[in-house]
Design an enzyme around this catalytic site. Structure first.
Site, PDB file in Angstrom:
ATOM      1  CG  LEU A  62      27.555  38.279  46.786  1.00 26.57           C
ATOM      2  CD1 LEU A  62      28.119  38.837  45.482  1.00 26.57           C
ATOM      3  CD2 LEU A  62      26.228  37.576  46.529  1.00 26.57           C
ATOM      4  CG  ASP A  63      27.273  31.773  50.026  1.00 23.11           C
ATOM      5  OD1 ASP A  63      27.549  32.293  51.124  1.00 23.11           O
ATOM      6  OD2 ASP A  63      26.208  31.161  49.807  1.00 23.11           O
ATOM      7  N   PRO A  64      31.401  32.241  48.340  1.00 24.30           N
ATOM      8  CG  PRO A  64      33.160  31.209  49.491  1.00 24.30           C
ATOM      9  CD  PRO A  64      31.707  31.569  49.621  1.00 24.30           C
TER      10      PRO A  64
END
Length: 359
Positions: A62-64
């Site tokens: 998951l992206d930050p």
């Protein structure tokens, strides 16, 4: 029946006096952390003088900026994490219309702006239908995919754009709802490899404008759902004994229904890597599962299920033998019903040990 996560008789091979922590935990990833940072935190939270939690990994980045469901595998469960890497995923996202960023989300710099045409629910429904089903998607430059051994985001940060081949994806469900005159909510269920950031940009373009993500939340991975997660802060607030109650069994990631029961002698033999002849132990259900999986395997290699049936009906002994030798993964359990690993079984009764947990 599944093996418990932290039984005292499971000592770590690297630390013989420590219990190996094994299982799957569903974390609600907070915004601002990378997925790997969450993994490192979980490893720390399950570590103790008596527990070894060094081996761990997640089942899909998951992206930050993103929040939501992040399955994390510990110990022996890491052997089966790839089953969730291939699983369908569901997301809910917010798209801000009228501007585009270099990263496709709110963490990037605005690179272009455009007016926002008027829209209503009817238009959003029409746009959503355009994206439903199989299609190809070009991955974003700001991604961890590699070209010539270098990650794409490294090229992007240097101001270099490289060609990226499109990837096959499938959107299995999609819904768009208006939030206000500038924002829409996207809810989507998609196949592996789908970039929601790119989808958001494409949706905005289909509406006659530009757009980027301002929020992204993962709701589901395979059969795992967001309401089964625990927030990282809540996990940290618990004592170790209570944290362990959130561990799912080591086989929680495996989406395989067929299982084969082995005797104690057979269990010992497969643990030594020996092949077995289990033709007399293949129940009708197991044979049916293997046959169906073979059909799917052949179809995935540009053969239809009907073609696979024709192969079985043919008089060509070589083709008949080929089908009956195709190995299919199934669960292996001991006489008490405890999961011991996966084995590849063919219709001719040959069992090859594949991935076994260390008892």
């Amino acid at each position: 029946m599944s093996i418990a996560s932290t039984q005292a008789d499971k000592k770590s091979s690297n630390h013989p006096n420590k219990i190996k922590v094994s299982g799957v935990i569903l974390v609600d990833k907070p915004q601002g952390m990378t997925s790997q940072q969450v993994v490192s935190k979980v490893k720390y939270l399950f570590k103790s003088p008596n527990h070894d939690s060094k081996k761990a990994g997640h089942t899909g980045t998951l992206d930050p900026m993103a929040t939501g469901l992040l399955p994390i595998c510990l110990g022996e469960a890491t052997k089966f994490s790839h089953y969730q890497l291939d699983a369908d995923k569901s997301y809910q996202a917010t798209i801000l219309l009228g501007s585009q960023t270099d990263t496709g989300d709110a963490d990037g710099q605005v690179t272009a702006e455009a007016p926002i045409p008027a829209f209503d629910d009817a238009l959003l429904d029409k746009v959503a239908q355009q994206f439903l089903g199989a299609q190809q998607q070009i991955p974003p430059m700001y991604s961890a995919l590699k070209k010539d051994g270098k990650k794409l985001y490294e090229y992007a940060r240097a101001g270099i754009e490289v060609d990226r081949p499109p990837r096959d994806i499938v959107l299995k469900a999609i819904e768009l709802k208006a939030i206000d005159e500038q924002q829409i909510q996207l809810t989507v269920t998609c196949s592996k490899g789908t970039y929601v950031r790119v989808l958001a940009e494409d949706i905005a373009k289909a509406m006659g404008t530009l757009g980027h993500l301002t929020a992204l939340r993962r709701l589901q991975v395979g059969d795992f759902k967001i309401d089964e997660t625990i927030a990282l802060a809540d996990l940290e607030a618990l004592p170790l004994e209570q944290r362990q109650t959130y561990l799912l069994p080591v086989d929680a990631c495996i989406d395989i229904s067929a299982e084969l029961s082995l005797s104690s002698e057979q269990c010992e033999r497969v643990q030594m890597g020996q092949r077995l002849n289990v033709i007399d132990q293949l129940t009708d259900d197991v044979q049916s599962y293997i046959t169906t999986a073979i059909d799917q395997h052949l179809a995935a290699n540009n053969n239809s299920a009907a073609d696979s049936q024709n192969i079985e009906d043919t008089n060509d002994d070589n083709e008949q033998q080929l089908v009956h030798e195709i190995p299919i993964d199934i669960r292996l359990i001991d006489e008490q019903g405890a999961f011991i690993g996966l084995g590849a079984v063919s219709l001719n009764g040959r069992l090859q040990p594949k991935k076994l947990i260390q008892l």
